[in-house]
Design a protein around this motif. Structure first.
Motif, mmCIF file in Angstrom:
data_model
loop_
_atom_site.group_PDB
_atom_site.id
_atom_site.type_symbol
_atom_site.label_atom_id
_atom_site.label_comp_id
_atom_site.label_asym_id
_atom_site.label_seq_id
_atom_site.Cartn_x
_atom_site.Cartn_y
_atom_site.Cartn_z
ATOM 1 N N ASP A 143 -1.371 6.008 -6.964
ATOM 2 C CA ASP A 143 0.270 6.125 -7.127
ATOM 3 C C ASP A 143 0.772 6.933 -5.681
ATOM 4 O OD1 ASP A 143 0.318 4.546 -9.319
ATOM 5 O OD2 ASP A 143 0.344 6.172 -10.689
ATOM 6 N N LEU A 144 0.078 7.943 -5.681
ATOM 7 C CA LEU A 144 0.691 8.832 -4.313
ATOM 8 C C LEU A 144 0.654 7.802 -3.175
ATOM 9 C CD1 LEU A 144 -1.112 12.104 -5.308
ATOM 10 C CD2 LEU A 144 1.435 11.819 -5.454
ATOM 11 N N LYS A 145 -0.293 7.276 -3.000
ATOM 12 C CA LYS A 145 -0.415 6.370 -1.738
ATOM 13 C C LYS A 145 0.641 5.456 -1.818
ATOM 14 C CE LYS A 145 -3.045 2.735 0.768
ATOM 15 N NZ LYS A 145 -1.693 2.339 1.627
ATOM 16 N N ARG A 146 0.800 4.838 -2.735
ATOM 17 C CA ARG A 146 1.918 3.711 -2.921
ATOM 18 C C ARG A 146 3.361 4.317 -2.722
ATOM 19 N NH1 ARG A 146 0.683 1.083 -8.336
ATOM 20 N NH2 ARG A 146 2.616 2.255 -8.704
ATOM 21 N N ARG A 147 3.653 5.495 -3.308
ATOM 22 C CA ARG A 147 4.784 6.136 -3.019
ATOM 23 C C ARG A 147 4.886 6.717 -1.653
ATOM 24 N NH1 ARG A 147 8.085 10.461 -6.006
ATOM 25 N NH2 ARG A 147 10.336 9.710 -5.456
ATOM 26 N N TYR A 148 3.910 7.275 -1.226
ATOM 27 C CA TYR A 148 4.148 7.722 0.163
ATOM 28 C C TYR A 148 4.292 6.311 1.154
ATOM 29 C CZ TYR A 148 2.762 9.471 4.836
ATOM 30 O OH TYR A 148 2.770 9.718 6.012
ATOM 31 N N ASP A 149 3.673 5.570 0.962
ATOM 32 C CA ASP A 149 3.825 4.201 1.870
ATOM 33 C C ASP A 149 5.473 3.534 1.654
ATOM 34 O OD1 ASP A 149 1.165 4.427 2.794
ATOM 35 O OD2 ASP A 149 0.544 2.647 1.611
ATOM 36 N N ALA A 150 5.962 3.561 0.321
ATOM 37 C CA ALA A 150 7.198 2.980 0.259
ATOM 38 C C ALA A 150 8.223 3.953 0.863
ATOM 39 C CB ALA A 150 7.419 2.968 -0.972
ATOM 40 N N LEU A 151 8.096 5.353 0.814
ATOM 41 C CA LEU A 151 9.168 6.326 1.252
ATOM 42 C C LEU A 151 8.938 6.505 2.974
ATOM 43 C CD1 LEU A 151 9.276 8.969 -1.318
ATOM 44 C CD2 LEU A 151 10.902 7.085 -0.867
ATOM 45 N N LEU A 152 7.720 6.562 3.314
ATOM 46 C CA LEU A 152 7.186 7.218 4.718
ATOM 47 C C LEU A 152 6.548 6.382 5.561
ATOM 48 C CD1 LEU A 152 6.715 10.824 3.253
ATOM 49 C CD2 LEU A 152 8.908 9.833 4.477
ATOM 50 N N GLY A 153 5.804 5.148 4.926
ATOM 51 C CA GLY A 153 4.801 4.400 5.784
ATOM 52 C C GLY A 153 5.516 3.888 6.970
ATOM 53 N N HIS A 154 6.711 3.036 6.670
ATOM 54 C CA HIS A 154 6.926 2.333 7.940
ATOM 55 C C HIS A 154 6.116 1.925 9.053
ATOM 56 C CE1 HIS A 154 10.900 3.695 6.303
ATOM 57 N NE2 HIS A 154 10.412 5.016 6.107
ATOM 58 N N GLY A 155 5.137 0.973 8.361
ATOM 59 C CA GLY A 155 4.317 0.402 9.208
ATOM 60 C C GLY A 155 2.945 1.322 9.520
ATOM 61 N N ARG A 156 2.831 2.413 9.265
ATOM 62 C CA ARG A 156 1.714 3.451 9.386
ATOM 63 C C ARG A 156 1.457 3.773 7.970
ATOM 64 N NH1 ARG A 156 4.189 7.248 13.642
ATOM 65 N NH2 ARG A 156 2.495 8.543 13.033
ATOM 66 N N GLU A 157 0.984 2.949 7.392
ATOM 67 C CA GLU A 157 0.443 3.264 5.730
ATOM 68 C C GLU A 157 -0.681 4.276 5.765
ATOM 69 O OE1 GLU A 157 0.117 -0.501 3.977
ATOM 70 O OE2 GLU A 157 2.294 -0.613 3.788
ATOM 71 N N LEU A 158 -0.810 5.113 4.914
ATOM 72 C CA LEU A 158 -2.076 6.078 4.755
ATOM 73 C C LEU A 158 -3.258 5.087 4.062
ATOM 74 C CD1 LEU A 158 -0.775 9.178 2.587
ATOM 75 C CD2 LEU A 158 -1.152 8.882 5.128
ATOM 76 N N LYS A 159 -4.500 5.585 4.715
ATOM 77 C CA LYS A 159 -5.624 5.078 4.040
ATOM 78 C C LYS A 159 -6.002 5.836 2.894
ATOM 79 C CE LYS A 159 -7.528 3.534 8.610
ATOM 80 N NZ LYS A 159 -6.373 2.611 8.344
ATOM 81 N N TYR A 160 -6.653 5.116 2.025
ATOM 82 C CA TYR A 160 -6.819 6.053 0.597
ATOM 83 C C TYR A 160 -7.804 6.911 0.789
ATOM 84 C CZ TYR A 160 -4.780 1.914 -2.114
ATOM 85 O OH TYR A 160 -4.013 1.155 -2.787
ATOM 86 N N GLY A 161 -8.905 6.806 1.910
ATOM 87 C CA GLY A 161 -9.633 7.835 2.033
ATOM 88 C C GLY A 161 -8.814 9.207 2.425
ATOM 89 N N GLN A 162 -7.956 8.944 3.159
ATOM 90 C CA GLN A 162 -7.102 10.394 3.809
ATOM 91 C C GLN A 162 -6.221 10.731 2.494
ATOM 92 O OE1 GLN A 162 -4.167 9.312 6.718
ATOM 93 N NE2 GLN A 162 -3.623 11.565 6.950
#
Length: 172
Positions: free
Chosen positions: A20-39
């Motif tokens: 869920d943190l990854k999904r929320r991060y990507d929605a708010l801050l990803g802008h084409g540079r999404e986090l990898k689950y491992g990170q």
């Protein structure tokens, strides 16, 4: 950009697991540079090791069980300090944007973030302007370059401040 601080801000709403943190991060801050689950999971482990988050349970998932993380009081303190710290940001254009979005996402004052950086940038512009008299032509040109970037940052701060109500609604 500080992924650890972003995860602390997102956990400030309540316990969550990495997915869920990854999904929320990507929605708010990803802008084409999404986090990898491992990170995400490596960062959560470091935050837990450093006492900034704590495991607070496990939820059964469709695959492996998911560990729930919560921000600790030390984590909240670290986040509060980082959001309004009066130190130069890394120079990466997205970092001030990130701080404003995370302040809004965690229910903190984005105005305080903008005000702290406005003061920092104005102070730096005064220093550069004063130094123009002592420097040679190269020093003056380098100072002019930095001043031009600071002026652009200040324009962005004013624009963001004018849009905080809309931004707050969009982030929540």
């Amino acid at each position: 950009m500080s992924v650890p601080m972003a995860l602390l801000a997102l956990l400030d709403d309540g316990p969550a697991h990495g997915f869920d943190l990854k999904r929320r991060y990507d929605a708010l801050l990803g802008h084409g540079r999404e986090l990898k689950y491992g990170q995400v999971y490596a960062t959560l482990q470091r935050l837990e090791r450093d006492g900034l988050t704590a495991g607070v349970g496990v939820e059964a998932g469709s695959g492996a069980d998911r560990k729930l993380y919560a921000v600790t009081p030390d984590g909240v303190s670290e986040l509060d300090t980082w959001l309004v710290s009066a130190q130069p940001i890394s120079g990466r254009p997205a970092e001030l944007f990130t701080r404003v979005v995370l302040a809004l996402a965690s229910g903190r004052s984005a105005t305080a973030v903008l005000d702290a950086h406005r003061r920092l940038f104005l102070d730096r512009m005064r220093e550069l302007t004063a130094a123009r008299h002592d420097g040679d032509a190269i020093d003056r040109l380098a100072g002019d370059y930095e001043i031009a970037h600071l002026e652009a940052d200040l324009q962005w701060i004013e624009l963001a401040a004018a849009r905080l109500a809309d931004l707050s609604e969009a982030v929540r």
